[in-house]
Motif scaffolding. Structure first.
Motif, PDB file in Angstrom:
ATOM      1  N   VAL A 176      -7.449   0.928  -2.179  1.00 32.14           N
ATOM      2  CA  VAL A 176      -5.995   0.725  -2.334  1.00 32.14           C
ATOM      3  C   VAL A 176      -5.792  -0.376  -1.629  1.00 32.14           C
ATOM      4  O   VAL A 176      -5.035  -1.471  -2.193  1.00 32.14           O
ATOM      5  CB  VAL A 176      -5.396   1.906  -2.104  1.00 32.14           C
ATOM      6  CG1 VAL A 176      -3.522   1.468  -2.160  1.00 32.14           C
ATOM      7  CG2 VAL A 176      -5.208   3.004  -3.239  1.00 32.14           C
ATOM      8  N   TYR A 177      -6.213  -0.621  -0.444  1.00 32.28           N
ATOM      9  CA  TYR A 177      -6.191  -1.668   0.367  1.00 32.28           C
ATOM     10  C   TYR A 177      -6.848  -2.886  -0.218  1.00 32.28           C
ATOM     11  O   TYR A 177      -5.891  -3.801  -0.310  1.00 32.28           O
ATOM     12  CB  TYR A 177      -7.060  -1.328   1.653  1.00 32.28           C
ATOM     13  CG  TYR A 177      -7.090  -2.522   2.621  1.00 32.28           C
ATOM     14  CD1 TYR A 177      -5.939  -2.903   3.474  1.00 32.28           C
ATOM     15  CD2 TYR A 177      -8.342  -3.256   2.840  1.00 32.28           C
ATOM     16  CE1 TYR A 177      -6.192  -4.036   4.364  1.00 32.28           C
ATOM     17  CE2 TYR A 177      -8.681  -4.145   3.650  1.00 32.28           C
ATOM     18  CZ  TYR A 177      -7.421  -4.552   4.297  1.00 32.28           C
ATOM     19  OH  TYR A 177      -7.502  -5.795   5.182  1.00 32.28           O
ATOM     20  N   GLN A 217       2.782   1.588  -3.512  1.00 32.52           N
ATOM     21  CA  GLN A 217       2.014   2.216  -4.580  1.00 32.52           C
ATOM     22  C   GLN A 217       1.137   3.576  -4.247  1.00 32.52           C
ATOM     23  O   GLN A 217       1.247   4.237  -5.187  1.00 32.52           O
ATOM     24  CB  GLN A 217       0.580   1.080  -4.593  1.00 32.52           C
ATOM     25  CG  GLN A 217       0.698  -0.408  -5.019  1.00 32.52           C
ATOM     26  CD  GLN A 217       1.034  -0.552  -6.531  1.00 32.52           C
ATOM     27  OE1 GLN A 217       1.218   0.491  -7.245  1.00 32.52           O
ATOM     28  NE2 GLN A 217       1.213  -1.654  -6.919  1.00 32.52           N
ATOM     29  N   VAL A 218       1.158   3.902  -3.151  1.00 31.86           N
ATOM     30  CA  VAL A 218       0.573   5.174  -2.895  1.00 31.86           C
ATOM     31  C   VAL A 218       1.837   6.439  -3.150  1.00 31.86           C
ATOM     32  O   VAL A 218       1.525   7.447  -3.891  1.00 31.86           O
ATOM     33  CB  VAL A 218       0.103   5.392  -1.207  1.00 31.86           C
ATOM     34  CG1 VAL A 218      -0.013   6.691  -0.967  1.00 31.86           C
ATOM     35  CG2 VAL A 218      -1.117   4.824  -1.260  1.00 31.86           C
ATOM     36  N   ILE A 264       0.942  -1.298  -0.101  1.00 31.91           N
ATOM     37  CA  ILE A 264      -0.041  -0.100   0.124  1.00 31.91           C
ATOM     38  C   ILE A 264       1.004   1.244  -0.028  1.00 31.91           C
ATOM     39  O   ILE A 264       0.449   2.187  -0.834  1.00 31.91           O
ATOM     40  CB  ILE A 264      -0.926  -0.043   1.216  1.00 31.91           C
ATOM     41  CG1 ILE A 264      -1.968  -1.232   1.407  1.00 31.91           C
ATOM     42  CG2 ILE A 264      -1.726   1.276   1.261  1.00 31.91           C
ATOM     43  CD1 ILE A 264      -3.011  -1.245   2.322  1.00 31.91           C
ATOM     44  N   LEU A 307      -2.062  10.042  -6.551  1.00 36.79           N
ATOM     45  CA  LEU A 307      -2.891   9.055  -5.587  1.00 36.79           C
ATOM     46  C   LEU A 307      -2.633   9.531  -4.117  1.00 36.79           C
ATOM     47  O   LEU A 307      -3.431   9.567  -3.549  1.00 36.79           O
ATOM     48  CB  LEU A 307      -2.556   7.559  -5.923  1.00 36.79           C
ATOM     49  CG  LEU A 307      -3.021   6.581  -4.943  1.00 36.79           C
ATOM     50  CD1 LEU A 307      -4.594   6.507  -4.974  1.00 36.79           C
ATOM     51  CD2 LEU A 307      -2.550   5.208  -5.138  1.00 36.79           C
ATOM     52  N   GLU A 353      -7.324  -3.321  -3.455  1.00 40.97           N
ATOM     53  CA  GLU A 353      -6.731  -4.114  -4.678  1.00 40.97           C
ATOM     54  C   GLU A 353      -5.051  -4.173  -4.451  1.00 40.97           C
ATOM     55  O   GLU A 353      -4.898  -5.153  -5.263  1.00 40.97           O
ATOM     56  CB  GLU A 353      -6.391  -2.386  -5.721  1.00 40.97           C
ATOM     57  CG  GLU A 353      -5.848  -2.658  -6.993  1.00 40.97           C
ATOM     58  CD  GLU A 353      -6.490  -3.494  -8.042  1.00 40.97           C
ATOM     59  OE1 GLU A 353      -6.410  -3.369  -9.063  1.00 40.97           O
ATOM     60  OE2 GLU A 353      -7.400  -4.363  -7.593  1.00 40.97           O
ATOM     61  N   CYS A 354      -4.543  -3.894  -3.595  1.00 44.97           N
ATOM     62  CA  CYS A 354      -3.274  -4.483  -3.091  1.00 44.97           C
ATOM     63  C   CYS A 354      -3.539  -5.919  -2.751  1.00 44.97           C
ATOM     64  O   CYS A 354      -2.511  -6.825  -2.859  1.00 44.97           O
ATOM     65  CB  CYS A 354      -2.582  -3.773  -1.995  1.00 44.97           C
ATOM     66  SG  CYS A 354      -1.854  -2.304  -2.495  1.00 44.97           S
ATOM     67  N   PHE A 406      -2.654  -2.298 -11.549  1.00 45.52           N
ATOM     68  CA  PHE A 406      -2.947  -1.618 -10.387  1.00 45.52           C
ATOM     69  C   PHE A 406      -3.962  -0.613 -10.513  1.00 45.52           C
ATOM     70  O   PHE A 406      -3.536   0.398 -10.911  1.00 45.52           O
ATOM     71  CB  PHE A 406      -1.781  -1.089  -9.420  1.00 45.52           C
ATOM     72  CG  PHE A 406      -2.162  -0.492  -8.267  1.00 45.52           C
ATOM     73  CD1 PHE A 406      -2.606  -1.113  -6.829  1.00 45.52           C
ATOM     74  CD2 PHE A 406      -2.177   0.960  -8.162  1.00 45.52           C
ATOM     75  CE1 PHE A 406      -3.069  -0.108  -5.969  1.00 45.52           C
ATOM     76  CE2 PHE A 406      -2.493   1.665  -6.996  1.00 45.52           C
ATOM     77  CZ  PHE A 406      -2.769   1.094  -5.954  1.00 45.52           C
ATOM     78  N   HIS A 407      -5.296  -0.880 -10.044  1.00 48.16           N
ATOM     79  CA  HIS A 407      -6.403  -0.054 -10.494  1.00 48.16           C
ATOM     80  C   HIS A 407      -7.273  -0.087  -9.361  1.00 48.16           C
ATOM     81  O   HIS A 407      -8.226  -0.735  -9.552  1.00 48.16           O
ATOM     82  CB  HIS A 407      -7.146  -0.268 -11.932  1.00 48.16           C
ATOM     83  CG  HIS A 407      -6.186  -0.172 -13.029  1.00 48.16           C
ATOM     84  ND1 HIS A 407      -5.795   0.947 -13.677  1.00 48.16           N
ATOM     85  CD2 HIS A 407      -5.720  -1.074 -13.843  1.00 48.16           C
ATOM     86  CE1 HIS A 407      -4.979   0.770 -14.779  1.00 48.16           C
ATOM     87  NE2 HIS A 407      -4.785  -0.414 -14.698  1.00 48.16           N
ATOM     88  N   PRO A 408      -7.086   0.898  -8.208  1.00 45.63           N
ATOM     89  CA  PRO A 408      -8.055   0.823  -7.247  1.00 45.63           C
ATOM     90  C   PRO A 408      -9.425   1.297  -7.299  1.00 45.63           C
ATOM     91  O   PRO A 408     -10.443   0.919  -6.631  1.00 45.63           O
ATOM     92  CB  PRO A 408      -7.309   1.645  -5.882  1.00 45.63           C
ATOM     93  CG  PRO A 408      -6.368   2.326  -6.781  1.00 45.63           C
ATOM     94  CD  PRO A 408      -5.927   1.456  -8.015  1.00 45.63           C
TER      95      PRO A 408
END
Length: 523
Positions: free
Chosen positions: A356-357, A316-317, A313, A323, A359-360, A412-414
């Protein structure tokens, strides 16, 4: 004449060998049943699928499943047995409802290998498996009920979440103080940095201030040596030699936990959850030094997935400036004050962070839910499953299925987890999330600690993104490496290579402000 003799001699030796080969083939070749799921024949007879999983890890079954797009379940023949692999979400739901399919009978042998339990403790674990209504309950059922009861949403979960976040915050405060006093930034291996904090904090909030790791920081390395050798410990062939680092790490941890238990520290220092676990184990006849081994499994459950999910997380952030800015706006906009974030309902008031959580977890979770076929079964009135076989629900296949998640499934597409996600209406989204999101398993094996893990992970991320910046050591942005899917996926997958980053205080951040994460109306 010589030719006839020679032929007779050749036949004398050839016939037994041929007969042996035929009998061996019949023995290792599983009997084929009518209505059994279609069989995928291995390239190497008898042991091909076993070799594929050994050399290619979770990727092997995942690729097989993705190639069988129109087959909801298939059979992998193994020496003397078979494994059924389920790739369809609706059929997975049928597996979870079926009472003749159970994970529990597999547990005693698994924990014997992974934890090194003695025969007496394994015998206790085998008692009263899968009890029915009114039947005596075994230790495994009591452990499961205990975790589910104490970690369900409610005030007890809020208290545990507050304690966990307080322990994490202590380490982040120390990090902030170090950066203020000594240097503007320090270079870290992001996964190692998260590991260190989560391991120390988890040991503290579950086992108290006198926990073994706080007394001996070298146990942090022992824990991760143990984690990285779990696959070889499961093989259970000369573990002290073949899985030397993992074995030594485990035994070092067990010895320290055993000393902690025998000193009685757990009775007034550990959390109520841990105290009840230990009392339950004692009531079933386990000895303290063996209970130390069983508590190691709880330590594992509380650390590993939290660590690796938090790492993905944060990476990615911070790898996406837009984001990061959006999540910071959400966090600060949902605060009672500029630095207080409350959890309410199903999560924090931060929809993008929650997306995001999820999707990860979808991208990183590739484990399979496994069950033993306890008796011959007709699954969904269609598929015959033979007694003694193993059936797996392949979460990795479902998480990578483009027909379920769209053509951008590999990326990766939350946004796919937001209700406003264009192209997926709310009813379709609800169905996809319910049936094909397998990060926490499903049915009786649905992770009872999922709410606590979500609280801990998201609160940790909130505290980090408010107070710190993570900059690339080189280049203009952090790079997201591929996940290492060449291993057996026993937890969230780690990256193929380390991620180096410069940790520094957030630009413009007022370090005198105190970040608070609130659960149930209290800090």
């Amino acid at each position: 004449m010589e030719s006839s003799v020679e032929t007779a001699v050749q036949w004398q030796y050839t016939f037994p060998l041929a007969l042996f080969a035929i009998l061996f083939w019949l023995y290792v070749r599983p009997v084929r049943y009518l209505r059994e799921p279609p069989t995928i024949t291995p390239t190497v007879p008898y042991i091909g699928h076993l070799l594929g999983m050994l050399f290619y890890g979770g990727r092997y079954v995942k690729q097989l499943g993705l190639r069988q797009k129109n087959t909801p379940i298939f059979t992998l023949p193994m020496p003397g047995s078979r494994m059924y692999v389920v790739t369809d979400p609706l059929l997975a739901a049928a597996v979870q409802r079926c009472k003749t399919l159970s994970f529990t009978p597999l547990v005693p042998d698994i924990i014997k290998r992974v934890l090194g339990l003695d025969d007496a403790s394994v015998a206790i674990a085998r008692m009263n498996l899968d009890p029915g209504p009114g039947e005596p309950r075994g230790i495994l059922a009591d452990w499961q009920d205990l975790i589910a009861r104490r970690m369900k949403p409610g005030e007890e979960l809020n208290v545990m979440s507050r304690n966990a976040v307080s322990a994490l915050k202590l380490h982040l405060d120390q990090e902030q103080a170090y950066l203020m006093q000594h240097r503007p930034y320090r270079e870290v291996d992001l996964l190692e940095w998260v590991r260190h904090i989560v391991t120390l904090a988890t040991a503290s909030h579950f086992f108290g201030s006198r926990n073994p790791i706080s007394q001996d920081p070298e146990l942090v390395r022992a824990f991760w040596d143990y984690d990285h050798g779990l696959g070889m410990l499961l093989v259970d062939v000369w573990p002290s030699i073949i899985a030397r680092k993992a074995y030594r790490g485990r035994e070092k941890l067990v010895a320290a936990l055993a000393d902690y238990l025998e000193a009685g520290y757990w009775e007034d220092d550990a959390s109520e959850l841990v105290r009840e676990q230990i009392r339950t184990s004692l009531a079933h006849g386990m000895q303290l030094r063996e209970i130390a081994r069983s508590e190691l499994s709880f330590w594992f459950a509380g650390i590993v997935n939290v660590t690796t999910t938090t790492f993905w997380i944060l990476l990615q952030v911070y790898a996406d400036a837009e984001l990061l800015a959006r999540i910071r706006r959400e966090i600060e906009g949902s605060s009672v004050s500029a630095v207080e974030v409350a959890r309410s309902g199903d999560g924090f008031e931060c929809p993008m962070l929650s997306a995001v959580y999820q999707e990860c977890l979808r991208l990183g979770s590739e484990h399979s839910s496994t069950r033993l076929v306890k008796e011959d079964t007709l699954l969904a009135e269609t598929w015959f499953l033979a007694k003694g076989s193993v059936i797996q629900i392949a979460g990795s296949v479902m998480h990578a299925n483009s027909s379920l998640w769209g053509d951008n499934v590999a990326g990766f597409h939350p946004e796919r987890f937001l209700q406003t996600d264009a192209g997926i209406n709310s009813s379709e989204k609800s169905t996809a999330k319910q049936n094909s999101f397998r990060a926490f398993g499903g049915g009786k094996t649905l992770c009872p600690g999922r709410y606590f893990a979500m609280n801990e992970i998201q609160a940790f991320v909130i505290m980090v993104v408010l107070q710190f910046d993570l900059r690339p050591v080189s280049g203009d942005r952090l790079k997201v490496p591929k996940k290492n899917d060449k291993i057996l996926p026993v937890h969230i997958l780690e990256p193929e290579e380390p991620v180096r980053a410069r940790l520094q205080l957030r630009s413009g951040w007022d370090s005198t402000l105190d970040v608070r994460v609130v659960f149930g109306g209290e800090e």
